[in-house]
Design a protein around this motif. Structure first.
Motif, PDB file in Angstrom:
ATOM      1  N   TYR A 437     -15.936 -36.041 -47.813  1.00 38.37           N
ATOM      2  CA  TYR A 437     -16.770 -36.344 -48.984  1.00 38.37           C
ATOM      3  C   TYR A 437     -16.038 -35.830 -50.220  1.00 38.37           C
ATOM      4  CZ  TYR A 437     -20.607 -37.258 -45.732  1.00 38.37           C
ATOM      5  OH  TYR A 437     -21.396 -37.778 -44.738  1.00 38.37           O
ATOM      6  N   VAL A 438     -15.968 -36.635 -51.267  1.00 41.22           N
ATOM      7  CA  VAL A 438     -15.204 -36.252 -52.453  1.00 41.22           C
ATOM      8  C   VAL A 438     -15.975 -36.572 -53.726  1.00 41.22           C
ATOM      9  CG1 VAL A 438     -13.016 -36.661 -51.270  1.00 41.22           C
ATOM     10  CG2 VAL A 438     -14.006 -38.485 -52.654  1.00 41.22           C
ATOM     11  N   PHE A 474     -22.104 -33.336 -55.285  1.00 44.14           N
ATOM     12  CA  PHE A 474     -22.588 -32.898 -53.981  1.00 44.14           C
ATOM     13  C   PHE A 474     -24.044 -32.448 -54.092  1.00 44.14           C
ATOM     14  CE2 PHE A 474     -18.074 -31.576 -52.531  1.00 44.14           C
ATOM     15  CZ  PHE A 474     -17.838 -32.866 -52.082  1.00 44.14           C
ATOM     16  N   PRO A 475     -24.885 -32.772 -53.114  1.00 45.48           N
ATOM     17  CA  PRO A 475     -26.271 -32.271 -53.136  1.00 45.48           C
ATOM     18  C   PRO A 475     -26.278 -30.754 -52.926  1.00 45.48           C
ATOM     19  CG  PRO A 475     -25.775 -33.346 -51.036  1.00 45.48           C
ATOM     20  CD  PRO A 475     -24.605 -33.604 -51.926  1.00 45.48           C
ATOM     21  N   ASP A 483     -25.657 -28.680 -49.859  1.00 45.62           N
ATOM     22  CA  ASP A 483     -26.642 -28.998 -48.822  1.00 45.62           C
ATOM     23  C   ASP A 483     -26.028 -30.020 -47.878  1.00 45.62           C
ATOM     24  OD1 ASP A 483     -28.787 -29.559 -47.255  1.00 45.62           O
ATOM     25  OD2 ASP A 483     -30.173 -30.041 -48.888  1.00 45.62           O
ATOM     26  N   ARG A 484     -25.413 -29.533 -46.822  1.00 43.93           N
ATOM     27  CA  ARG A 484     -24.720 -30.427 -45.889  1.00 43.93           C
ATOM     28  C   ARG A 484     -25.687 -31.393 -45.213  1.00 43.93           C
ATOM     29  NH1 ARG A 484     -19.481 -28.797 -43.905  1.00 43.93           N
ATOM     30  NH2 ARG A 484     -18.627 -27.174 -45.254  1.00 43.93           N
ATOM     31  N   PRO A 488     -24.990 -38.011 -47.466  1.00 46.15           N
ATOM     32  CA  PRO A 488     -25.309 -39.333 -46.926  1.00 46.15           C
ATOM     33  C   PRO A 488     -24.419 -39.660 -45.734  1.00 46.15           C
ATOM     34  CG  PRO A 488     -24.004 -39.559 -48.917  1.00 46.15           C
ATOM     35  CD  PRO A 488     -24.334 -38.093 -48.782  1.00 46.15           C
ATOM     36  N   PRO A 489     -24.920 -40.468 -44.804  1.00 48.44           N
ATOM     37  CA  PRO A 489     -24.061 -40.879 -43.678  1.00 48.44           C
ATOM     38  C   PRO A 489     -22.902 -41.718 -44.187  1.00 48.44           C
ATOM     39  CG  PRO A 489     -26.098 -42.139 -43.704  1.00 48.44           C
ATOM     40  CD  PRO A 489     -26.260 -41.054 -44.720  1.00 48.44           C
ATOM     41  N   PRO A 490     -21.738 -41.548 -43.599  1.00 46.25           N
ATOM     42  CA  PRO A 490     -20.581 -42.328 -44.060  1.00 46.25           C
ATOM     43  C   PRO A 490     -20.745 -43.797 -43.725  1.00 46.25           C
ATOM     44  CG  PRO A 490     -20.023 -41.136 -42.065  1.00 46.25           C
ATOM     45  CD  PRO A 490     -21.388 -40.661 -42.473  1.00 46.25           C
TER      46      PRO A 490
END
Length: 586
Positions: A437-438, A474-475, A483-484, A488-490
């Motif tokens: 995630y970037v 990032f959330p 917050d992992r 969102p799902p990839p």
């Protein structure tokens, strides 16, 4: 040397058509040792060795040990920057290379070609009197690199006293002069040390299994049967693939060992019930504790419950401790700590990390140490241990350790990103995939494919993410941490702007297979298999599906021509050649 003296004509290594006796291997190692000593190599030094698994690799490692030094295995397939970082970190006294890796060099380090030394003179070989002091039990045997939490690979130091009790005089698996052990692991993977010394220190034969053959289960099954292989070690990923494609090889084995990551209990129980070898052994242990330190003989077909990892080996001890360092009761989760002779020296040039992970054993004699694995587990009532996951973000992918920080550091080093977070994600088939995630840096535009290509320049294949997900931010949790759970799902579908539709029946069929295996849609005729998230285990499935469609397919084709259009052309050429041969026979 003892085997060479007692059974000199017995076969030590089988590599293709070559049959190398214990006497020949002993003499080859002596020549390598003499050449290293002539370069000033001696006890306590490190010698890097870059070669694919081969007879040359074995002779080189044995020669390094005979010179009193420790070997540092380097995978020649790794990207040059990663190899340079390893060589710069371990500061070897010499570099041994095999001909296919002859381009590797290290500034100021003597470089020797193994094959020119080892097999130079088939006559008797004798090391000079001043060649190497005999290593002591606490001398370094090998230094092996694994993924590092600091953003760079870290070297794990293993001593002779760590290796010997794992491979000599053990009780979990026996091996002797009548056995043949398969050499399947990458030399830079710690399982290779077990395969090599388990075979050669006990008088067995060691069969070199080429990578292309390993990724072709039917071809590998033929090779194993041809040489009556009796002992085989597979990573969990390979075990799953072989169980699905050619489980008939397992009953021929006297001993099948597997490990490297959490095993699928359903697969293991199916093997035990329908395709059981004489011994089926589940292995657990980190590189820091010499390949594996806990084993479990799978006795019954069983049910679908979680598979225990077993009990500690005779030379190892295990404590499961809570956050305060107190042993937990049976059934209660805690962190697995490993002690005993299995525990290595520590991390090369990283005293702080060594002190953090290698700690005093307060429940043993003075000086005893424990390695904090970071794995969670619990004691079962029968004395076995059940693995329950990690207490940090590290995970295993196809048998390799993955430290997310190393991938994140490499991603940020591109200069295109403000933030990066790497993690494992299980897709719809239950396969664990690496996702990055970037958040892009201001005024930067970089596509997922471009970022993956940039990472492939410095990271090995197993550390290049299958999917890159762009986020605006990032959330965060109420405490301000990422917050992992809210990530969102990839999305594995990619609608590339430069998409070009496949042409012809072969390209169309191949694109459909790629889409299914890689969970990508659409697939362009210019797409590259590995850039879309393909890896060695998926190559096995791809070849199997292509053969089912009637194609003449081999794993080496995918590595030689990973672009869809080029691979399709190779498949068409192979099919035409087969048809021409059949016509000639008619």
């Amino acid at each position: 040397a003892a085997q060479a003296q007692q059974r000199g004509d017995a076969i030590a290594v089988i590599d293709g058509v070559r049959r190398i006796s214990y006497r020949e291997l002993d003499q080859a190692a002596t020549r390598v040792a003499a050449a290293l000593c002539a370069q000033g190599v001696g006890r306590g030094d490190r010698v890097a060795i870059a070669a694919e698994r081969s007879a040359e690799m074995i002779a080189g490692q044995l020669g390094i040990l005979r010179a009193g030094a420790a070997y540092v295995p380097i995978d020649p397939a790794y990207p040059p920057p990663r190899i340079a970082a390893m060589l710069g970190d371990c500061r070897p006294a010499a570099l041994l290379v095999h001909e296919p890796s002859a381009q590797l060099v290290a500034a100021g380090v003597p470089r020797l070609l193994i094959e020119r030394i080892a097999w130079a003179d088939r006559g008797e070989a004798a090391a000079p009197a001043d060649c190497g002091d005999a290593p002591q039990p606490d001398d370094l045997a090998y230094l092996i690199y694994t993924s590092g939490s600091t953003g760079a690979p870290k070297g794990v130091m293993l001593e002779h006293r760590n290796v010997l009790p794992l491979v000599v005089g053990n009780h979990y698996a026996s091996v002797g002069a009548g056995d043949c052990v398969a050499y399947c692991a990458s030399p830079a993977f710690d399982a290779a040390a077990w395969e090599t010394w388990f075979a050669l220190l006990n008088g067995a034969s060691l069969l070199v299994v080429p990578q292309a053959t390993l990724l072709d289960p039917p071809a590998c099954a033929t090779l194993l049967a041809e040489h009556a292989v009796s002992v085989l070690h597979l990573t969990v990923g390979l075990l799953n693939q072989y169980a699905a494609t050619c489980p008939e090889i397992f009953p021929r084995l006297r001993c099948l060992l597997f490990g490297g990551e959490q095993a699928d209990a359903h697969v293991v129980h199916r093997i035990r019930g329908a395709h059981a070898p004489q011994q089926l052994i589940h292995c657990y242990g980190p590189t820091e504790c010499t390949t594996f330190a806990i084993t479990d003989p799978v006795q019954e077909p069983g049910s679908g419950r979680r598979l225990p990892i077993g009990k500690p080996l005779a030379h190892a001890s295990v404590r499961i401790l809570d956050a305060n360092g107190t042993p937990v009761p049976i059934g209660v989760a805690g962190e697995i700590h490993i002690g005993g002779a299995a525990v290595g020296r520590g991390y090369w040039n990283q005293p702080e990390l060594t002190a953090e992970r290698f700690v005093a054993d307060e429940y043993a004699d003075a000086g005893a140490r424990l390695y904090r694995t970071g794995d969670l587990g619990r004691w079962l009532s029968d004395g076995r241990i059940e693995y329950l996951g990690r207490n940090d973000f590290q995970f295993k992918l196809r048998g390799y350790r993955v430290e997310p920080a190393e991938i994140e550091t490499a991603a940020l080093a591109t200069g295109e990103l403000r933030e990066a977070l790497a993690t494992g994600y299980r897709d719809e088939r239950g396969e664990l995939r690496l996702v990055l995630y970037v958040v892009l840096a201001a005024e930067r535009e970089v596509s997922p494919a471009m970022l993956r290509r940039a990472l492939a320049v410095s990271l090995p294949e197993h550390l290049v993410p299958s999917s890159v997900v762009h986020l605006d931010a990032f959330p965060l949790t109420p405490h301000g941490k990422i917050d992992r759970a809210a990530l969102p799902p990839p999305a594995f579908d990619v609608a590339a702007a430069d998409y070009v539709a496949p042409q012809g029946a072969t390209e169309t069929a191949l694109a459909a297979l790629w889409g299914e295996l890689l969970q990508r849609s659409p697939v362009s005729r210019h797409d590259q298999f590995f850039e879309l998230g393909g890896h060695s285990l998926l190559v096995i499935l791809l070849i199997e599906r292509l053969r089912a469609l009637g194609h003449v397919a081999e794993a080496r084709m995918v590595f030689a021509a990973p672009v869809l259009a080029a691979l399709a052309q190779q498949l068409d050429t192979a099919r035409q050649a087969k048809a021409a041969r059949q016509e000639i026979r008619l």
